[in-house]
Scaffold this motif. Structure first.
Motif, short mmCIF file in Angstrom:
data_model
loop_
_atom_site.label_atom_id
_atom_site.label_comp_id
_atom_site.label_asym_id
_atom_site.label_seq_id
_atom_site.Cartn_x
_atom_site.Cartn_y
_atom_site.Cartn_z
N GLN A 28 57.67 32.97 40.44
CA GLN A 28 57.50 34.54 40.71
C GLN A 28 56.24 34.60 39.96
O GLN A 28 55.81 33.96 38.92
N GLU A 29 55.12 35.23 40.59
CA GLU A 29 54.02 35.66 39.93
C GLU A 29 53.64 36.91 39.89
O GLU A 29 54.09 37.86 40.84
N HIS A 30 52.97 37.20 38.72
CA HIS A 30 52.45 38.67 38.44
C HIS A 30 50.99 38.62 38.00
O HIS A 30 50.38 37.45 37.40
N TYR A 31 50.36 39.45 38.61
CA TYR A 31 48.87 39.43 38.08
C TYR A 31 48.50 41.11 37.24
O TYR A 31 49.07 41.94 37.81
N ALA A 32 47.81 40.78 36.49
CA ALA A 32 47.32 41.93 35.68
C ALA A 32 46.16 42.02 35.10
O ALA A 32 45.40 40.77 35.04
N ARG A 110 47.10 35.85 35.53
CA ARG A 110 48.33 35.39 36.37
C ARG A 110 49.48 35.25 35.28
O ARG A 110 49.39 34.08 34.65
N THR A 112 53.24 33.60 35.51
CA THR A 112 54.42 33.04 36.51
C THR A 112 55.38 32.63 35.73
O THR A 112 55.36 32.18 34.56
N GLN A 145 61.68 40.15 35.33
CA GLN A 145 60.39 40.83 35.99
C GLN A 145 60.40 42.32 35.23
O GLN A 145 59.34 42.66 35.05
N ASN A 146 61.59 42.89 35.19
CA ASN A 146 61.42 44.35 34.68
C ASN A 146 60.87 44.20 33.24
O ASN A 146 60.00 45.08 32.94
N ASN A 149 57.20 43.63 33.18
CA ASN A 149 56.50 44.58 33.49
C ASN A 149 56.12 45.71 32.34
O ASN A 149 55.29 46.38 32.28
N LEU A 159 48.84 46.55 35.85
CA LEU A 159 49.48 45.36 36.91
C LEU A 159 48.87 45.55 38.17
O LEU A 159 48.76 46.71 38.93
#
Length: 160
Positions: A28-32, A110, A112, A145-146, A149, A159
Motif C-alpha cells: 500500500q502506498e501513500h503520498y504526502a 511516499r 509504503t 491506513q486509517n 492518515n 495527503l
C-alpha cells in the motif's frame, strides 16, 4: 497452425506472470506533502500498538515483530479434524522515502507498508504443522491506513 499455437502459449504465460506479480504485491502506498520528520513520526505512531524491531530513520525502514492471533475453527485433512492451536501471525514493514520533485518547495514523501501474514497449517511429512504464507488481512490494511492518515493529518501533512 503450429506458429499460432506457440504465440498463444507465450501470451498465456506472459499474462499469468504479469497478473501474479500484480496480485501478490499487497504493498500500500501513500503520498504526502510535508517534512520527512513529520511523516516518519506519523508512520511510527501508526504502528504504536506493535513491538518495533527495526527503526532505521536514515534508510526509512520500520519493521514490527510478529504478532500471533488465535484462529479457532480451522480444520485439515479429508476428515476435517480441528487444528489444535490454530493461529495466524503477522508483521508490518513500512518505508518512508523522499520523492525528488522539481521544483522542490516542500518535501513529497511516499509511505509504503505491507503486511506479511502466515497461518499455522497442516503440512504433512516430518513436520506435521508449520507456518505458511497467506494473504494479508483486509482488516489490518484498513486499520493501518486509517491510523496513518489520521497521524499524518495531525502533523500537518497534506495527503495526495
Amino acid at each position: 497452425m503450429r506458429y499460432y499455437g506457440l504465440h498463444g502459449v507465450v501470451l498465456l504465460v506472459s499474462c499469468a506472470i504479469l497478473s501474479s506479480c500484480a496480485s501478490l504485491s499487497g504493498v500500500q502506498e501513500h503520498y504526502a506533502v510535508c517534512a520527512y520528520d513529520h511523516a516518519w513520526d506519523a508512520a511510527l505512531d501508526a504502528v504504536k500498538g506493535r513491538s518495533i524491531i527495526v527503526k532505521d530513520k536514515h534508510h526509512g525502514l520500520i519493521e514490527t515483530a510478529w504478532v500471533e492471533t488465535p484462529m479457532p475453527g480451522r480444520t485439515f485433512g479429508v476428515l476435517q479434524r480441528d487444528v489444535a492451536d490454530s493461529k495466524d501471525r503477522s508483521r508490518l514493514i513500512l518505508t518512508v522515502k523522499r520523492i525528488e520533485v522539481e521544483p522542490a518547495t516542500e518535501d513529497v514523501i511516499r509511505v509504503t507498508y505491507v503486511e506479511e501474514r502466515q497461518s499455522w497449517v497442516f503440512r504433512g511429512g516430518s513436520r506435521l504443522f508449520g507456518w505458511a504464507e497467506t494473504d494479508p488481512s483486509e482488516e489490518v490494511r484498513r486499520d493501518v491506513q486509517n491510523r496513518l492518515n489520521v497521524k499524518m493529518k495531525e502533523r500537518g501533512c497534506s495527503l495526495t
